[in-house]
Design an enzyme around this catalytic site. Structure first.
Site, PDB file in Angstrom:
ATOM      1  N   ARG A  34      15.908 -13.516   5.680  1.00  6.02           N
ATOM      2  CA  ARG A  34      16.144 -13.373   4.434  1.00  6.02           C
ATOM      3  C   ARG A  34      18.126 -13.967   3.604  1.00  6.02           C
ATOM      4  O   ARG A  34      18.240 -14.355   2.803  1.00  6.02           O
ATOM      5  CB  ARG A  34      16.237 -12.095   4.614  1.00  6.02           C
ATOM      6  CG  ARG A  34      14.989 -11.164   4.279  1.00  6.02           C
ATOM      7  CD  ARG A  34      14.967  -9.695   4.654  1.00  6.02           C
ATOM      8  NE  ARG A  34      14.101  -8.636   4.002  1.00  6.02           N
ATOM      9  CZ  ARG A  34      13.212  -7.187   4.070  1.00  6.02           C
ATOM     10  NH1 ARG A  34      14.209  -6.845   5.351  1.00  6.02           N
ATOM     11  NH2 ARG A  34      12.532  -7.223   4.195  1.00  6.02           N
ATOM     12  N   LYS A 204       2.604   2.282  10.863  1.00  2.00           N
ATOM     13  CA  LYS A 204       2.114   3.381  10.144  1.00  2.00           C
ATOM     14  C   LYS A 204       1.535   2.867   8.896  1.00  2.00           C
ATOM     15  O   LYS A 204       1.485   3.015   7.873  1.00  2.00           O
ATOM     16  CB  LYS A 204       3.699   3.934  10.159  1.00  2.00           C
ATOM     17  CG  LYS A 204       4.302   4.886  11.197  1.00  2.00           C
ATOM     18  CD  LYS A 204       5.365   5.677  10.299  1.00  2.00           C
ATOM     19  CE  LYS A 204       6.157   5.910  11.522  1.00  2.00           C
ATOM     20  NZ  LYS A 204       7.139   6.618  10.793  1.00  2.00           N
ATOM     21  N   GLY A 357       8.709  -7.272   6.542  1.00  2.00           N
ATOM     22  CA  GLY A 357       9.517  -8.407   6.788  1.00  2.00           C
ATOM     23  C   GLY A 357       9.023  -8.648   8.199  1.00  2.00           C
ATOM     24  O   GLY A 357       9.292 -10.343   8.434  1.00  2.00           O
ATOM     25  N   GLY A 381       8.284  -2.806   1.827  1.00  2.00           N
ATOM     26  CA  GLY A 381       7.879  -1.837   1.487  1.00  2.00           C
ATOM     27  C   GLY A 381       8.496  -1.779  -0.965  1.00  2.00           C
ATOM     28  O   GLY A 381       7.868  -1.599  -1.267  1.00  2.00           O
TER      29      GLY A 381
HETATM   30  P1  ADP Z   1       5.694  -5.315   7.826  1.00  2.24           P
HETATM   31  O1  ADP Z   1       6.476  -5.224   7.828  1.00  2.24           O
HETATM   32  O2  ADP Z   1       4.853  -6.610   7.224  1.00  2.24           O
HETATM   33  O3  ADP Z   1       5.301  -4.262   6.737  1.00  2.24           O
HETATM   34  P2  ADP Z   1       5.021  -3.512   9.456  1.00  2.24           P
HETATM   35  O4  ADP Z   1       6.973  -2.851   9.190  1.00  2.24           O
HETATM   36  O5  ADP Z   1       4.490  -2.222   8.981  1.00  2.24           O
HETATM   37  O6  ADP Z   1       5.116  -4.409   8.553  1.00  2.24           O
HETATM   38  O7  ADP Z   1       5.065  -3.327  10.606  1.00  2.24           O
HETATM   39  C1  ADP Z   1       4.763  -4.293  11.918  1.00  2.24           C
HETATM   40  C2  ADP Z   1       4.317  -3.567  13.416  1.00  2.24           C
HETATM   41  O8  ADP Z   1       3.583  -3.408  13.958  1.00  2.24           O
HETATM   42  C3  ADP Z   1       5.212  -4.973  14.255  1.00  2.24           C
HETATM   43  O9  ADP Z   1       6.285  -4.982  14.771  1.00  2.24           O
HETATM   44  C4  ADP Z   1       4.019  -5.152  15.699  1.00  2.24           C
HETATM   45  O10 ADP Z   1       4.389  -5.140  16.868  1.00  2.24           O
HETATM   46  C5  ADP Z   1       3.768  -3.565  15.086  1.00  2.24           C
HETATM   47  N1  ADP Z   1       2.203  -3.310  15.087  1.00  2.24           N
HETATM   48  C6  ADP Z   1       0.810  -4.197  15.049  1.00  2.24           C
HETATM   49  N2  ADP Z   1       0.223  -3.618  15.710  1.00  2.24           N
HETATM   50  C7  ADP Z   1       0.324  -2.522  16.789  1.00  2.24           C
HETATM   51  C8  ADP Z   1      -0.457  -1.789  16.773  1.00  2.24           C
HETATM   52  N3  ADP Z   1      -1.655  -1.935  17.320  1.00  2.24           N
HETATM   53  N4  ADP Z   1       0.330  -0.720  17.814  1.00  2.24           N
HETATM   54  C9  ADP Z   1       1.719  -0.925  17.190  1.00  2.24           C
HETATM   55  N5  ADP Z   1       2.168  -0.848  16.920  1.00  2.24           N
HETATM   56  C10 ADP Z   1       1.402  -2.402  16.343  1.00  2.24           C
HETATM   57 MG    MG Z   2       8.572  -3.288   9.161  1.00  2.00          MG
END
Ligand code: ADP
Ligand code: MG
Length: 402
Positions: A34, A204, A357, A381
């Site tokens: 970033r 989530k 991110g 987001g």
């Molecule tokens: P982004 O930032 O790309 O939008 P998120 O913040 O939604 O992604 O999610 C990222 C996190 O999800 C990562 O830190 C990863 O470790 C976690 N994650 C992926 N698969 C699983 C899983 N099966 N159980 C728990 N956490 C998970």
């Molecule tokens: Mg994230």
């Protein structure tokens, strides 16, 4: 939207709202993507004779009052250091956001110089729901500069003082990063080439249900993995052991599954898993065939059959949007799914966009070639809300659509 590149900035002080919300581990920056993404706009303004004051947030400072937040951190000091290294010139870090220190720096800096304000979320007013409270902070921020440039795409979905209120008090324009992000996201929302495949993972499911709802009817295929997939599998009646679950979301997820079926969207869930008995980097990975996970185990990555299945669903794609890693890629033993999905997407000829991110960090962390994707968004987001079809307050304040 006005473009920052078209602004007259010689001899003027420009307040740039950037997104410098980088991941930190024990105070050290683990991914400077970033910071790098904010440089083109800053460099352009400096080269045209502006004095540049950068405003940004970092993490989630705790406490009700400024003093408690500033004492608890995180400070933007490591970011100022990295920014200075990358820019090849000093970056003066103000000791406050829009107080005595910021005012002194603003009053004494010259053309071609850069300053960074302290973490704007030290100011409780930044995120206040009260327009007047935010307005007071916006007034202090605006008083530091002659012109405002909005370039913090990752914060554009927030109705915050530095994002939404400050631009209304100054001549304003969008920076290069924001313009690039919006141009790509607009391609995804207006007649994407088909098949349009969306890959969603991450933690989530509650963060992503709204975008899934909006993508039904727009995307041809939805590949769902990561922590969020287990709430889907649970909604279908599968056993998920100790995997991540949001029980209060099962009702909504059931509706999404029904909507997808009705709309003819190919919604694809994991068919096998890599599991462990605890959430840790040194946990022993085990393969579980089939969608069900036994008690005492948690799914931390997709298995080889799912990697193949997702790969097949991506081969003929002409447009791909990927948000959220399909596994806990931070732990090497559970990174194969994220690597496989990222590689399958990078092999697609067409528009490939990575949003989020952690997803962007995964691309860099796994040493995948960032240029194998059309665009890696800096905003998780913000990109999701754009795809949901919502108006982003920060874009609205910059005159998006006009
Ligand atoms: P982004 O930032 O790309 O939008 P998120 O913040 O939604 O992604 O999610 C990222 C996190 O999800 C990562 O830190 C990863 O470790 C976690 N994650 C992926 N698969 C699983 C899983 N099966 N159980 C728990 N956490 C998970
Ligand atoms: Mg994230």
């Amino acid at each position: 939207m006005n473009r920052a590149e078209d602004l007259e900035v010689a001899g003027r002080t420009v307040l740039v709202r950037a997104d410098l919300n980088v991941p930190l581990a024990s105070g050290a920056i683990t991914d400077d993507g970033r910071i790098r993404a904010s440089l083109p706009t800053i460099r352009d303004l400096l080269s045209r004779g502006a004095a540049v004051i950068v405003c940004a947030h970092l993490g989630r400072p705790k406490g009700d009052e400024y003093a408690a937040r500033a004492a608890g951190g995180p400070s933007l000091a490591p970011v100022a250091g990295r920014q200075a290294e990358l820019l090849g010139q000093p970056v003066a870090l103000a000791a406050d956001v829009a107080g005595e220190s910021a005012r002194t720096i603003a009053a004494t800096m010259g053309a071609g110089e850069v300053a960074l304000l302290e973490n704007v979320r030290f100011e409780p007013a930044e995120t206040s729901k009260d327009d007047e409270v935010r307005g007071e902070l916006a007034g202090r921020l605006a008083a530091l500069a002659d012109v405002y440039v909005g370039d913090g795409f990752g914060a554009m979905h927030r109705k915050h003082a530095s994002v939404y209120d400050t631009p209304r008090l100054l001549p304003h324009a969008a920076g290069q990063l924001v313009l690039a992000e919006v141009a790509v996201l607009r391609q995804l929302t207006t007649s994407p080439a088909r098949p349009y495949v969306v890959v969603l993972g991450g933690a989530k499911v509650s963060d992503k249900l709204a975008v899934i709802g909006n993508l039904i009817g727009k995307a041809d295929r939805l590949l769902i993995a990561g922590g969020m997939a287990y709430t889907f599998l649970a909604a279908q009646g599968h056993r998920i052991g100790d995997s991540m679950l949001q029980p209060d979301q099962i009702g909504q997820v059931t509706t999404v599954l029904a909507d997808a079926a009705r709309a003819g969207v190919d919604l694809v869930l994991p068919v096998d898993h890599v599991v462990a008995d605890r959430f840790a980097a040194d946990a022993q990975p085990e393969l579980v065939q089939g969608p069900d996970i036994p008690d005492g185990k948690m799914g931390l990555d997709i298995g080889p059959a799912t990697r193949d299945l997702f790969g097949r669903k991506l081969t003929d794609a002409k447009t791909v949007f990927w948000n959220g890693p399909p596994g806990v890629f931070e732990f090497p033993a559970f990174a194969a799914g994220t690597r496989a999905v990222a590689e399958a997407i990078s092999a697609v000829t067409g528009l490939t966009v990575v949003g989020g991110g952690d997803s962007a960090a995964a691309v860099r962390h796994l040493n995948l070639r960032p240029d194998a994707f059309t665009h890696i968004s800096t905003g998780g987001g913000a990109s999701l809300e754009y795809l949901e079809g919502r108006d982003l307050p920060g874009l609205a304040a910059l005159g998006d659509g006009t």
